[in-house]
Design a protein around this motif. Structure first.
Motif, PDB file in Angstrom:
ATOM      1  N   HIS A  45       0.903  -1.220  -0.020  1.00 15.46           N
ATOM      2  CA  HIS A  45       0.179  -0.098  -0.034  1.00 15.46           C
ATOM      3  C   HIS A  45       0.998   1.327  -0.076  1.00 15.46           C
ATOM      4  O   HIS A  45       0.411   2.271   0.239  1.00 15.46           O
ATOM      5  CB  HIS A  45      -1.006   0.048   1.075  1.00 15.46           C
ATOM      6  N   PHE A  46       2.037   1.128  -0.206  1.00 17.92           N
ATOM      7  CA  PHE A  46       2.949   2.545  -0.535  1.00 17.92           C
ATOM      8  C   PHE A  46       2.765   3.109  -1.655  1.00 17.92           C
ATOM      9  O   PHE A  46       2.716   4.437  -1.464  1.00 17.92           O
ATOM     10  CB  PHE A  46       4.577   2.049  -0.161  1.00 17.92           C
ATOM     11  N   ASN A  51      -1.186   7.708  -0.319  1.00 14.89           N
ATOM     12  CA  ASN A  51      -0.264   7.795   0.559  1.00 14.89           C
ATOM     13  C   ASN A  51       0.814   8.691  -0.131  1.00 14.89           C
ATOM     14  O   ASN A  51       1.493   9.357   0.506  1.00 14.89           O
ATOM     15  CB  ASN A  51       0.620   6.091   0.550  1.00 14.89           C
ATOM     16  N   THR A  54       0.108  12.287   0.609  1.00 12.63           N
ATOM     17  CA  THR A  54       0.254  12.493   2.093  1.00 12.63           C
ATOM     18  C   THR A  54       1.814  12.642   2.104  1.00 12.63           C
ATOM     19  O   THR A  54       2.317  13.540   2.928  1.00 12.63           O
ATOM     20  CB  THR A  54      -0.002  10.978   2.797  1.00 12.63           C
ATOM     21  N   GLN A  55       2.597  11.845   1.423  1.00 12.59           N
ATOM     22  CA  GLN A  55       4.134  12.084   1.424  1.00 12.59           C
ATOM     23  C   GLN A  55       4.199  13.510   0.896  1.00 12.59           C
ATOM     24  O   GLN A  55       5.087  14.323   1.325  1.00 12.59           O
ATOM     25  CB  GLN A  55       4.985  11.066   0.609  1.00 12.59           C
ATOM     26  N   LYS A 295       6.910   2.277   7.546  1.00 11.86           N
ATOM     27  CA  LYS A 295       6.131   1.186   7.057  1.00 11.86           C
ATOM     28  C   LYS A 295       6.741  -0.187   7.464  1.00 11.86           C
ATOM     29  O   LYS A 295       5.716  -1.110   7.554  1.00 11.86           O
ATOM     30  CB  LYS A 295       5.979   1.375   5.532  1.00 11.86           C
TER      31      LYS A 295
END
Length: 324
Positions: A45-46, A51, A54-55, A295
């Motif tokens: 899920h990375f 995600n 978000t990063q 993670k």
């Protein structure tokens, strides 16, 4: 045709990989690609849109501060007060939001410009070393922010200000768009304007730039003012995202994150060059590396050790290149 002639084209790519100059120019992009590839293969899920969004949101304030830091380092300087400048700007917001969003933003940005002007004056007119000049406001700025805010965290409820941290345009977070526009503007400043060329010239050889008639003192003050304004803007955006003004912790260690992004991005600490895109990639690399380790349930201390190793590698590559 000789054997040496036949082997030359095939040998060139490998020769480039042995050249420290290649790693200083492109190493940070290669590292970002490797981290992304690793996560695509081994981190669940990375590589999802949520995600990655978000990063980008989390790294945007670091990018904004690092852009100003890159300009300062390009003049062979450094600004340790950027984190405190963020705190001062954040502390001023609640005081002036009662007059409207624009007056509050103007006052916060003016505070950043004032801090930068003091730093630039101490460096260019008084003649202090940049690390000493900015160290004073690194300590005093945080204290000033605590005095302004009476030492208290204050919630922000103004919807217009909060939209800067949480809003989006065409699905892209506003804070990311602002960071991208600023990166393009700083790149244009460095590559296409007289002021940008003067920054590089002064960082390369200040004495020669002065003898050539360049306005060294004015340019140095201008660079530190820009760095202060960008730090204040990062403080505004961070406050909007956190929905609170926290003068005690906002911007803490931001100066180290910004310097790391600049160095890893290929801008030499001894000035004479400003790599804007590399700085953005350097900040992104540090953010992705930290997120990757989290993670995989590794402690934050591991991320700090990994960052230290990358900084040492970047400095080593730059040193090898200068020695040639």
């Amino acid at each position: 045709m000789t054997q040496a002639t036949l082997s030359t084209p095939a040998a060139r790519p490998w020769a480039r990989l042995r050249d420290p100059a290649w790693y200083q120019e492109y190493g940070v992009y290669l590292a970002v690609a490797v981290v992304l590839l690793f996560n695509a293969l081994f981190t669940e899920h990375f590589m999802t849109a949520d995600n990655l969004r978000t990063q980008l949101v989390q790294v945007a304030p670091i990018v904004i501060v690092a852009l100003g830091m890159a300009l300062v380092i390009g003049t062979e300087g450094v600004d340790l007060s950027v984190g405190s400048t963020m705190a001062v700007a954040a502390a001023l917001l609640p005081l002036y939001l009662g007059y409207g969003l624009v007056p509050a933003l103007v006052m916060a940005l003016l505070a950043g410009a004032l801090v930068g002007a003091v730093n630039g004056t101490l460096v260019s007119l008084v003649g202090l070393q940049p690390i000493v000049a900015t160290l004073a406001l690194f300590v005093g700025g945080r204290g000033l922010a605590l005095v302004i805010a009476d030492g208290q965290l204050k919630q922000i409820v103004n919807p217009d200000l909060l939209s800067l941290g949480t809003g989006s345009f065409l699905g892209i977070p506003l804070v990311v768009l602002i960071a991208a526009v600023l990166a393009a503007a700083v790149a244009f400043l460095v590559q296409r304007t007289t002021f940008g060329r003067q920054i590089v010239a002064i960082g390369g050889n200040r004495s020669a730039a002065s003898l050539a008639g360049l306005p060294v003192r004015r340019v140095l003050i201008g660079v530190y003012v820009l760095c202060g304004v960008l730090a204040a803007l990062a403080g505004i955006l961070a406050t909007a995202r956190l929905t609170a003004s926290d003068p005690s912790s906002l911007g803490s260690l931001m100066e180290l994150s910004a310097i790391t992004a600049v160095v890893v991005g290929g801008t030499p600490l001894n000035g004479g060059s400003v790599r804007v895109l590399g700085t953005v990639a350097g900040a992104l690399l540090m953010q992705l590396l930290r997120a990757t380790l989290v993670k995989h349930d590794l402690p934050d201390s591991t991320a700090q050790i990994a960052q230290a190793a990358i900084i040492i590698a970047a400095v080593y590559v730059a040193r090898e290149r200068r020695s040639r």
